[in-house]
Design an enzyme around this catalytic site. Structure first.
Site, PDB file in Angstrom:
ATOM      1  N   SER A   1     -10.679 -16.910   4.352  1.00 28.38           N
ATOM      2  CA  SER A   1      -9.214 -15.530   3.500  1.00 28.38           C
ATOM      3  C   SER A   1      -8.536 -16.044   2.035  1.00 28.38           C
ATOM      4  O   SER A   1      -9.308 -16.148   1.403  1.00 28.38           O
ATOM      5  CB  SER A   1      -7.669 -15.966   4.793  1.00 28.38           C
ATOM      6  OG  SER A   1      -7.566 -14.901   5.579  1.00 28.38           O
TER       7      SER A   1
ATOM      8  N   ASP B   1     -14.193  -9.408  12.952  1.00 31.64           N
ATOM      9  CA  ASP B   1     -12.793  -9.655  12.255  1.00 31.64           C
ATOM     10  C   ASP B   1     -11.740  -8.597  12.779  1.00 31.64           C
ATOM     11  O   ASP B   1     -12.426  -7.044  11.206  1.00 31.64           O
ATOM     12  CB  ASP B   1     -12.862 -10.097  10.763  1.00 31.64           C
ATOM     13  CG  ASP B   1     -12.116 -11.121   9.895  1.00 31.64           C
ATOM     14  OD1 ASP B   1     -10.639 -10.613  10.270  1.00 31.64           O
ATOM     15  OD2 ASP B   1     -11.953 -11.414   9.202  1.00 31.64           O
TER      16      ASP B   1
ATOM     17  N   HIS C   1     -11.701 -13.470  12.499  1.00 24.76           N
ATOM     18  CA  HIS C   1     -11.207 -14.148  11.048  1.00 24.76           C
ATOM     19  C   HIS C   1     -10.944 -15.454  10.990  1.00 24.76           C
ATOM     20  O   HIS C   1     -11.652 -16.070   9.834  1.00 24.76           O
ATOM     21  CB  HIS C   1      -9.769 -13.369  11.010  1.00 24.76           C
ATOM     22  CG  HIS C   1      -9.216 -13.641   9.614  1.00 24.76           C
ATOM     23  ND1 HIS C   1      -9.827 -13.367   8.611  1.00 24.76           N
ATOM     24  CD2 HIS C   1      -8.085 -14.314   9.123  1.00 24.76           C
ATOM     25  CE1 HIS C   1      -8.840 -13.435   7.454  1.00 24.76           C
ATOM     26  NE2 HIS C   1      -7.874 -14.017   7.940  1.00 24.76           N
TER      27      HIS C   1
END
Length: 344
Positions: A199, A276, A306
């Protein structure tokens, strides 16, 4: 840890609501003042007052961006309590180092047994935008045992027990400090350093890999569920196409990964969770396509979300396969060919 997904989606809405109310009240008062001044003194003075008001509102929005992006205090007590690797029976050292501007950073160095610590790769782990590095320990356990590597978990400034406040340039500086620390150790194989970013950590890892003096120290890069840029994510999360036309100087944090990935030459594995719902998987595909490394692979994981892509079957085996192939067939970075897309 699913709390981070809910946080990123719900908290910006709440913050934007508060900001909008403040700006609305501020703007309303100024519009009234401008009208009265225009009636009393003419349009020139009112025009300059309106320009001043616009500047103040823009400043409020600019300095609120950090609150929308960085969430080091969620969940509660994340700035005072960092779960230790010993909770999962991992041998570790709690390490403090200084970033380039003197900010003290907290890290965990998790080592394989002494007889093989200098014979295995070492993974530098960059986490996401919420909580602290201790919240990622379950994933670290899997990497430690499945990949058989040493791991340095770095806590950005303003997160966990690290000093300072988060900022884009600050996080980039912290990443360099982490790699510098690994290169200062004499008990590991510095020829096999893996930089891993998930991320927000993926954007930090990409920036590190674009610096020539640091990229030559990186054996390979692993990026998981990261985004193309903050302006792209802002347009997506807020749901306004108008944001696509705002100039870049409006954004305090940019993380222009799609632009930077073109300069990445180290071997790179892109891990994309296709379930995600925060960072659209096409962003990972676009990063993969733009990457100019001669050795790159994208690993789509159908049920990967995610934050929990690492839960899926085949996750660690595919990372290990990538590393083994890299060791057996070291790529020449100047070549233009690359590996095909793989699927689990």
């Amino acid at each position: 840890m699913s709390f981070r997904i809910r946080l990123v989606r719900s908290r910006p809405v709440k913050l934007l609501g508060n900001i909008a109310m403040k700006c609305w009240a501020f703007s309303g008062a100024y519009v009234l003042a401008c009208f009265l001044l225009y009636w009393l003194y003419g349009g020139v003075f009112a025009f300059f007052l309106l320009c001043f008001a616009t500047t103040v509102v823009a400043g409020i929005l600019y300095h609120t961006e950090d609150q929308l992006l960085y969430h080091p205090e969620a969940p509660a007590n994340s700035r005072v309590y960092v779960p230790a690797p010993s909770m999962y029976r991992l041998p570790y050292q709690s390490v403090y180092t200084r970033s380039g501007d003197g900010t003290t950073l907290h890290m965990f160095f998790i080592s394989q047994p002494p007889d093989k610590a200098n014979k295995v790769p070492t993974l530098l782990f960059f986490h996401g935008n919420a909580g602290n590095m201790g919240h990622r320990l379950q994933n670290i356990v899997g990497l430690y045992h499945s990949i058989q590597c040493n791991i340095l978990m770095l806590e950005y400034r303003g997160f966990g027990l690290s000093q300072g406040a988060p900022s884009e340039e600050g996080l980039y500086m912290d990443a360099r400090a982490g790699l510098d620390y690994l290169n200062s150790r004499t008990d590991i194989n510095t020829n096999e350093i893996i930089v891993f970013g998930r991320s927000l950590g993926g954007a930090v890892a990409i920036d590190l890999a674009t610096k020539p003096e640091y990229s030559q120290r990186i054996w390979c890069l692993i990026l998981e569920n990261t985004f193309t840029s903050i302006p792209d994510m802002a347009a997506l999360l807020i749901g306004s196409k108008l944001l696509q036309y705002l100039p870049l100087f409006v954004y305090k944090n940019k993380y222009m990964s799609l632009l930077k990935i073109r300069s990445v030459s180290v071997p790179t594995l892109f891990i994309s969770g296709l379930a995600d719902t925060l960072v659209p998987p096409p962003m990972m595909t676009e990063l993969y396509k733009r990457c100019r490394s001669s050795c790159k692979r994208i690993l789509p994981i159908p049920d990967g979300t995610h934050n929990e892509t690492w839960h899926q079957s085949g996750y660690y085996q595919n990372i290990l396969s990538f590393l083994n192939e890299l060791r057996e067939n070291p790529p020449a970075r100047e070549l233009s060919s690359h590996w095909d897309i793989d699927h689990i």
